[in-house]
Design an enzyme around this catalytic site. Structure first.
Site, short mmCIF file in Angstrom:
data_model
loop_
_atom_site.label_atom_id
_atom_site.label_comp_id
_atom_site.label_asym_id
_atom_site.label_seq_id
_atom_site.Cartn_x
_atom_site.Cartn_y
_atom_site.Cartn_z
N ARG A 87 0.85 -0.96 -0.05
CA ARG A 87 -0.08 0.01 0.26
C ARG A 87 0.68 1.20 0.03
NH1 ARG A 87 -3.56 -2.95 -1.56
NH2 ARG A 87 -5.36 -3.34 -0.56
N GLU B 200 -4.35 7.80 -4.57
CA GLU B 200 -4.80 6.96 -5.73
C GLU B 200 -6.19 7.43 -6.19
OE1 GLU B 200 -4.37 2.80 -5.21
OE2 GLU B 200 -2.28 2.98 -4.50
N HIS C 158 -2.01 0.74 -9.54
CA HIS C 158 -2.49 -0.36 -8.71
C HIS C 158 -3.18 -1.57 -9.42
CE1 HIS C 158 -4.21 -0.77 -4.55
NE2 HIS C 158 -4.03 -2.02 -4.97
P1 NAP Z 1 -0.37 -11.71 4.41
O1 NAP Z 1 -0.27 -13.16 3.87
O2 NAP Z 1 -1.04 -11.54 5.68
O3 NAP Z 1 1.33 -11.37 4.54
C1 NAP Z 1 1.45 -10.10 5.21
C2 NAP Z 1 3.15 -10.30 5.73
O4 NAP Z 1 3.40 -9.01 6.54
C3 NAP Z 1 3.25 -11.50 6.86
O5 NAP Z 1 4.62 -11.86 6.72
C4 NAP Z 1 3.20 -10.80 8.05
O6 NAP Z 1 3.87 -11.21 9.21
C5 NAP Z 1 3.83 -9.18 7.73
N1 NAP Z 1 3.43 -8.38 8.53
C6 NAP Z 1 4.33 -7.31 9.15
N2 NAP Z 1 3.95 -6.47 9.93
C7 NAP Z 1 2.71 -6.71 9.80
C8 NAP Z 1 1.64 -6.12 10.52
N3 NAP Z 1 1.75 -5.03 11.35
N4 NAP Z 1 0.25 -6.81 10.41
C9 NAP Z 1 0.05 -7.79 9.70
N5 NAP Z 1 1.13 -8.32 9.07
C10 NAP Z 1 2.42 -7.66 8.96
O7 NAP Z 1 -0.86 -10.95 3.31
P2 NAP Z 1 -0.76 -11.05 1.77
O8 NAP Z 1 -1.74 -11.78 1.19
O9 NAP Z 1 0.58 -11.29 1.27
O10 NAP Z 1 -0.97 -9.36 1.03
C11 NAP Z 1 -0.29 -8.61 1.76
C12 NAP Z 1 -0.53 -7.24 1.18
O11 NAP Z 1 -0.50 -6.98 -0.05
C13 NAP Z 1 -2.20 -6.74 1.30
O12 NAP Z 1 -2.43 -6.67 2.63
C14 NAP Z 1 -2.56 -5.89 0.59
O13 NAP Z 1 -2.33 -4.72 1.27
C15 NAP Z 1 -1.22 -5.89 -0.46
N6 NAP Z 1 -1.85 -6.23 -1.79
C16 NAP Z 1 -1.79 -5.42 -2.94
C17 NAP Z 1 -2.16 -5.82 -4.07
C18 NAP Z 1 -1.84 -4.82 -5.30
O14 NAP Z 1 -2.92 -4.84 -6.13
N7 NAP Z 1 -1.02 -4.12 -5.47
C19 NAP Z 1 -2.69 -7.05 -4.19
C20 NAP Z 1 -2.91 -7.85 -3.20
C21 NAP Z 1 -2.28 -7.59 -2.19
P3 NAP Z 1 3.41 -12.77 9.47
O15 NAP Z 1 4.14 -13.64 8.52
O16 NAP Z 1 4.32 -12.87 10.90
O17 NAP Z 1 2.20 -12.63 9.77
#
Ligand code: NAP
Length: 326
Positions: free
Chosen positions: A237, A266, A285
């Site tokens: 983000r 955005e 995005h």
């Molecule tokens: P996820 O599986 O929950 O992974 C998040 C990672 O961040 C985990 O390794 C988590 O640690 C870590 N983390 C560090 N600080 C954190 C905090 N304060 N709270 C929660 N987690 C924290 O999520 P994901 O599915 O990979 O998605 C990640 C993010 O990508 C989404 O939240 C979204 O904002 C973004 N995204 C963007 C797009 C786009 O179009 N650009 C598309 C999809 C997603 P742990 O491993 O210890 O839990």
């Protein structure tokens, strides 16, 4: 009786047909802004909302006293006040997993296009500047064999790391994630503090969610720790990065460039200084924006909603505890 469900996004005809036995679908065709009279009137009677691209806070919930469920197309839910939803017993569901690989593809697209200056050089060719072979001033940098620093190693982070380690022989370091012993074994990834990751990585890739803790995680101090040859890639983000500090670092050349899919504001304003920098690849995005994945994301939201409406447990609840209050 059918429940009033506001649709804030694109559903396929088949998906609408799936919902219609349970729901009276209301398409407003405009942003879900609770100050708008038509939106306000629809919210007053809404049992559920399906879609993405809207913000829910206390004021929004005041306007929607009958709301019981919100099922998002997206995995990120930083625009949702989860505490406020939970307090009022409103279920929130997101759409993890179905967009993981597609978003990782896009992160890698940014890694590659930044490193190899693809956008800049494609524009150079189109501008008719290819009179002789590009010289060293237009050379890119290698990707294979370099160090990939993953800030966050969750679903998407792991998928990016896998591409780097297995596809490009990259050394993977990770920070701001719980230990991932399976990925350490599979990819040879090593966990470290953020400072160490920033100092060592050739590519710093942000995949953490936006929360109070991660807002402006990468500011002037962190950017100064990066190598001047390093590239920053952000698919998480925009607000995870202090954009003003990033612009300064890019202008001063204290980092080499950035590949950005997300921004503080955005759509990115047309007068953003980022757009004037040749060492920035800026995308609108589109991490999950493929036909297949957008359909799958909407389907996850439909599945969550139909299950909820039929009294079954949803697939991906964010605040399952809200169900106890309904
Ligand atoms: P996820 O599986 O929950 O992974 C998040 C990672 O961040 C985990 O390794 C988590 O640690 C870590 N983390 C560090 N600080 C954190 C905090 N304060 N709270 C929660 N987690 C924290 O999520 P994901 O599915 O990979 O998605 C990640 C993010 O990508 C989404 O939240 C979204 O904002 C973004 N995204 C963007 C797009 C786009 O179009 N650009 C598309 C999809 C997603 P742990 O491993 O210890 O839990």
């Amino acid at each position: 009786m059918k429940k009033n469900i506001i649709v804030a996004g694109q559903l396929s005809e088949a998906q609408r047909q799936e919902l219609e036995p349970h729901a009276h679908l209301i398409d407003l065709g405009k942003p879900l802004n609770a100050d708008d009279a038509e939106v306000k009137a629809a919210l007053a009677d809404a049992h559920g909302i399906i879609g993405s691209g809207f913000t829910i806070d206390d004021a929004f919930l005041d306007a929607a006293p009958k709301l019981k469920a919100v099922t998002l197309f997206s995995v990120g839910y930083d625009t949702m006040d989860v505490d406020a939803l939970s307090k009022r017993g409103v279920l929130l569901c997101n759409a993890p997993d179905v967009l993981t690989e597609t978003t990782a593809d896009l992160a890698f697209t940014l890694i590659m296009s930044s490193a190899r200056r693809v956008v800049e050089l494609a524009e150079w060719v189109k501008a008719g500047k290819w009179q002789k072979s590009p010289g060293p001033e237009l050379y890119g940098s290698d990707i294979h064999g370099k160090t990939l620093g993953m800030v966050g190693l969750g679903r998407i982070g792991a998928a990016v790391a896998r591409r780097g380690a297995l596809g490009f022989g990259m050394k993977v370091r990770y920070a701001l994630s719980s230990p991932k012993p399976d990925l350490e074994r599979e990819l040879g990834a090593t966990r470290c503090e953020l400072d160490e990751l920033l100092a060592e990585s050739d590519f710093v890739c942000l995949t953490v969610p936006l929360t109070r803790k991660t807002e402006k995680l990468i500011g002037a101090e962190q950017l100064a720790q990066m190598k001047d040859s390093a590239l920053l890639v952000n698919i998480s983000r925009g607000k995870v990065v202090d954009e003003a500090a990033l612009i300064e670092a890019l202008k001063a050349g204290t980092i080499r460039g950035a590949g950005l899919d997300v921004f503080e504001q955005e759509p990115l304003p047309a007068d953003s200084p980022l757009l004037a920098l040749p060492n920035v690849v800026a995308l609108p995005h589109i991490g999950s924006a493929t036909s297949e994945t957008r359909l799958a994301m909407a389907q996850r939201a439909v599945d969550n909603l139909t299950r909820f409406l039929q009294g079954q447990p949803p697939i991906s609840p964010v605040n399952a505890e809200a169900l106890n209050q309904q």
